[in-house]
Design an enzyme around this catalytic site. Sequence first.
Site, PDB file in Angstrom:
ATOM      1  N   GLU A 132       0.885  -1.176   0.000  1.00 23.73           N
ATOM      2  CA  GLU A 132       0.000   0.000   0.000  1.00 23.73           C
ATOM      3  C   GLU A 132       0.914   1.214   0.000  1.00 23.73           C
ATOM      4  O   GLU A 132       1.522   1.537   1.028  1.00 23.73           O
ATOM      5  CB  GLU A 132      -0.888   0.008   1.251  1.00 23.73           C
ATOM      6  N   CYS A 134      -2.419   8.962   2.649  1.00 27.83           N
ATOM      7  CA  CYS A 134      -2.208   8.585   1.251  1.00 27.83           C
ATOM      8  C   CYS A 134      -3.465   8.867   0.445  1.00 27.83           C
ATOM      9  O   CYS A 134      -3.421   9.003  -0.761  1.00 27.83           O
ATOM     10  CB  CYS A 134      -1.853   7.111   1.173  1.00 27.83           C
TER      11      CYS A 134
HETATM   12  P1  NAD Z   1       8.110   5.260   4.782  1.00 30.50           P
HETATM   13  O1  NAD Z   1       8.072   4.471   3.539  1.00 30.50           O
HETATM   14  O2  NAD Z   1       9.243   6.157   5.017  1.00 30.50           O
HETATM   15  O3  NAD Z   1       8.056   4.298   6.040  1.00 30.50           O
HETATM   16  C1  NAD Z   1       7.067   3.300   6.193  1.00 30.50           C
HETATM   17  C2  NAD Z   1       7.615   2.213   7.089  1.00 30.50           C
HETATM   18  O4  NAD Z   1       8.748   1.625   6.464  1.00 30.50           O
HETATM   19  C3  NAD Z   1       8.091   2.692   8.451  1.00 30.50           C
HETATM   20  O5  NAD Z   1       7.834   1.676   9.388  1.00 30.50           O
HETATM   21  C4  NAD Z   1       9.589   2.842   8.247  1.00 30.50           C
HETATM   22  O6  NAD Z   1      10.307   2.744   9.453  1.00 30.50           O
HETATM   23  C5  NAD Z   1       9.868   1.654   7.351  1.00 30.50           C
HETATM   24  N1  NAD Z   1      11.066   1.777   6.529  1.00 30.50           N
HETATM   25  C6  NAD Z   1      11.710   2.900   6.126  1.00 30.50           C
HETATM   26  N2  NAD Z   1      12.773   2.578   5.354  1.00 30.50           N
HETATM   27  C7  NAD Z   1      12.770   1.227   5.248  1.00 30.50           C
HETATM   28  C8  NAD Z   1      13.604   0.295   4.577  1.00 30.50           C
HETATM   29  N3  NAD Z   1      14.631   0.671   3.829  1.00 30.50           N
HETATM   30  N4  NAD Z   1      13.300  -1.015   4.680  1.00 30.50           N
HETATM   31  C9  NAD Z   1      12.252  -1.421   5.410  1.00 30.50           C
HETATM   32  N5  NAD Z   1      11.435  -0.598   6.078  1.00 30.50           N
HETATM   33  C10 NAD Z   1      11.684   0.719   6.002  1.00 30.50           C
HETATM   34  O7  NAD Z   1       6.702   6.019   4.806  1.00 30.50           O
HETATM   35  P2  NAD Z   1       6.155   6.993   5.936  1.00 30.50           P
HETATM   36  O8  NAD Z   1       6.879   8.283   5.775  1.00 30.50           O
HETATM   37  O9  NAD Z   1       6.157   6.325   7.261  1.00 30.50           O
HETATM   38  O10 NAD Z   1       4.637   7.129   5.506  1.00 30.50           O
HETATM   39  C11 NAD Z   1       4.212   8.010   4.541  1.00 30.50           C
HETATM   40  C12 NAD Z   1       4.007   7.305   3.210  1.00 30.50           C
HETATM   41  O11 NAD Z   1       3.144   6.190   3.381  1.00 30.50           O
HETATM   42  C13 NAD Z   1       3.315   8.178   2.197  1.00 30.50           C
HETATM   43  O12 NAD Z   1       3.924   8.044   0.942  1.00 30.50           O
HETATM   44  C14 NAD Z   1       1.892   7.631   2.138  1.00 30.50           C
HETATM   45  O13 NAD Z   1       1.232   7.860   0.951  1.00 30.50           O
HETATM   46  C15 NAD Z   1       2.122   6.192   2.402  1.00 30.50           C
HETATM   47  N6  NAD Z   1       0.911   5.578   2.941  1.00 30.50           N
HETATM   48  C16 NAD Z   1       0.216   4.741   2.129  1.00 30.50           C
HETATM   49  C17 NAD Z   1      -0.948   4.171   2.586  1.00 30.50           C
HETATM   50  C18 NAD Z   1      -1.726   3.257   1.705  1.00 30.50           C
HETATM   51  O14 NAD Z   1      -2.542   2.515   2.219  1.00 30.50           O
HETATM   52  N7  NAD Z   1      -1.521   3.253   0.403  1.00 30.50           N
HETATM   53  C19 NAD Z   1      -1.402   4.420   3.875  1.00 30.50           C
HETATM   54  C20 NAD Z   1      -0.658   5.278   4.683  1.00 30.50           C
HETATM   55  C21 NAD Z   1       0.518   5.847   4.196  1.00 30.50           C
END
Ligand code: NAD
Length: 485
Positions: A258, A292
């Site tokens: 997602e 999102c």
């Molecule tokens: P992010 O991708 O930075 O982090 C998400 C998760 O991944 C966190 O737990 C983070 O610690 C972890 N993470 C970061 N780097 C990683 C790596 N290299 N390997 C594994 N895990 C890692 O996103 P964010 O800033 O926490 O959230 C915002 C983003 O999430 C926005 O782009 C938003 O659109 C998206 N989002 C999507 C949905 C959906 O359902 N489509 C819902 C909520 C948020």
Amino acid sequence: MTKLDRIFETLPTDLYIGGDWRPGAEGARFDVINPADETVLASVASATTADADAALDAAEAAFADWAGRTSRERAEVLRRAWELMTAQLEDFARLITLENGKARADAMGEAAYAAEFFRWFAEEAVRADGLVTRGPSTGARIVVQHKPAGIAVLVTPWNYPAAMGTRKIAPALAAGCPVIIKPASETPLTMLALMPLLEEAGVPKGLVNVLPSRRSGALVDHLMHDPRVRVISFTGSTQVGRKLLHGAADQVLKPAMELGGNAPLIVFEDADLDQAVEGAMLAKMRNLGEACTAANRFYVHEAVAEAFARRMTEAMGALKLGDGREEGVDVGPLVNADTRDKVHAFVEDAVAKGARLRLGGQLPGGKGFYYPPTVLTDVPETADCVRDEIFGPVVAMQTFTDTEDVIRRANDTEYGLVAYVFSGDFRRGLQVCERLDYGMVGLNRGLVSDPAAPFGGTKQSGLGREGGHEGMHEFMETQYISAEW
Ligand code: NAD
């Protein structure tokens, strides 16, 4: 002692592995910050690869018993989790506000939405489908059934600290899978606080494990390379999702992704403007734009553009910005300084390229990561906020006159999560919805999230669906037996 103090007295901050609280193999910890005043809320244990191995052992040990239970037994545990969480919505909402910043009403909405996934998947658990038939040419008997896929690694973002977790945990448990959750480093407390509740609901030790970590990349990579893991379910940015898909390829894991969005919101000239403004406010300001699903690009028909802009500016201007814990506050702080600075950079870029600033747009001084509700009109196509997610309380408006043109512009993005359409002509509205290349569309509604519906996107917004009937399938394998009897 206030209710809030009581939460903190018992607030778990260690790793949750095999039903035990552990400080972590290396004893490392990291701070969780309250975005409203930048104070340290808690110091949380940071998991390393040795902790990941312990969680994998615990999950493996819990798997056979849980998968072997009847779906009714699993459903009853999930149902109890829904009842318990529903009785504690206020407490969860306070915790969500503290670590994420969102105002109380948003936090209550999230807590209720999060709890609903337990109820929905309790009901779905007992509706597993299958098939017994005969091959039309071979005459062989064909038995098709769904089995739990195996250990699932769940990685969640900070914008919905409860709901993004329960949207994955509930279907995984319903399907019969153990899970290891890596919550966002900004907001791990809510997920940790959920664990005593799951224990009380009857979730066996080891079935759900929580590993906050300040070294997410290395931890998740290690987990994904263990052959016992079969599913990687991620919610977060497209950039990180892409990295995880590369990692998932090595073990050919089932991926559920997602990812990001860039939602268009289209207002036609025949829209009911009351409905459009109400829907647009919900689509934009739910979770203060840190969603999102947040409307990112507003396309308003020229005939109603000025009236709509005026009313949106009024509605945005009426929102009270402040500490989300305070009564009457509608808009809390953004989650951290980076997010706030990125939002401000989008506004500055749009203004520099010719957009008109109608409201907000100034960085407030003082403590806390606040950003005021902001309205921009005449936003040029070249502005960065037209291409990328703003993830903040900024309405960025453009106009259109031609339906074909607005459909083309709405689809002109690598994302495809959600779009919104407002029109008084239901037939036209529906026709436009069908031509939008998005996984979800809100027609005369600013809110599409519903545990009963398949949430997810097309293109670079992701793979797979959460919620609805589809949500459980992300955690199941289909097995077919060709049988003679
Ligand atoms: P992010 O991708 O930075 O982090 C998400 C998760 O991944 C966190 O737990 C983070 O610690 C972890 N993470 C970061 N780097 C990683 C790596 N290299 N390997 C594994 N895990 C890692 O996103 P964010 O800033 O926490 O959230 C915002 C983003 O999430 C926005 O782009 C938003 O659109 C998206 N989002 C999507 C949905 C959906 O359902 N489509 C819902 C909520 C948020």
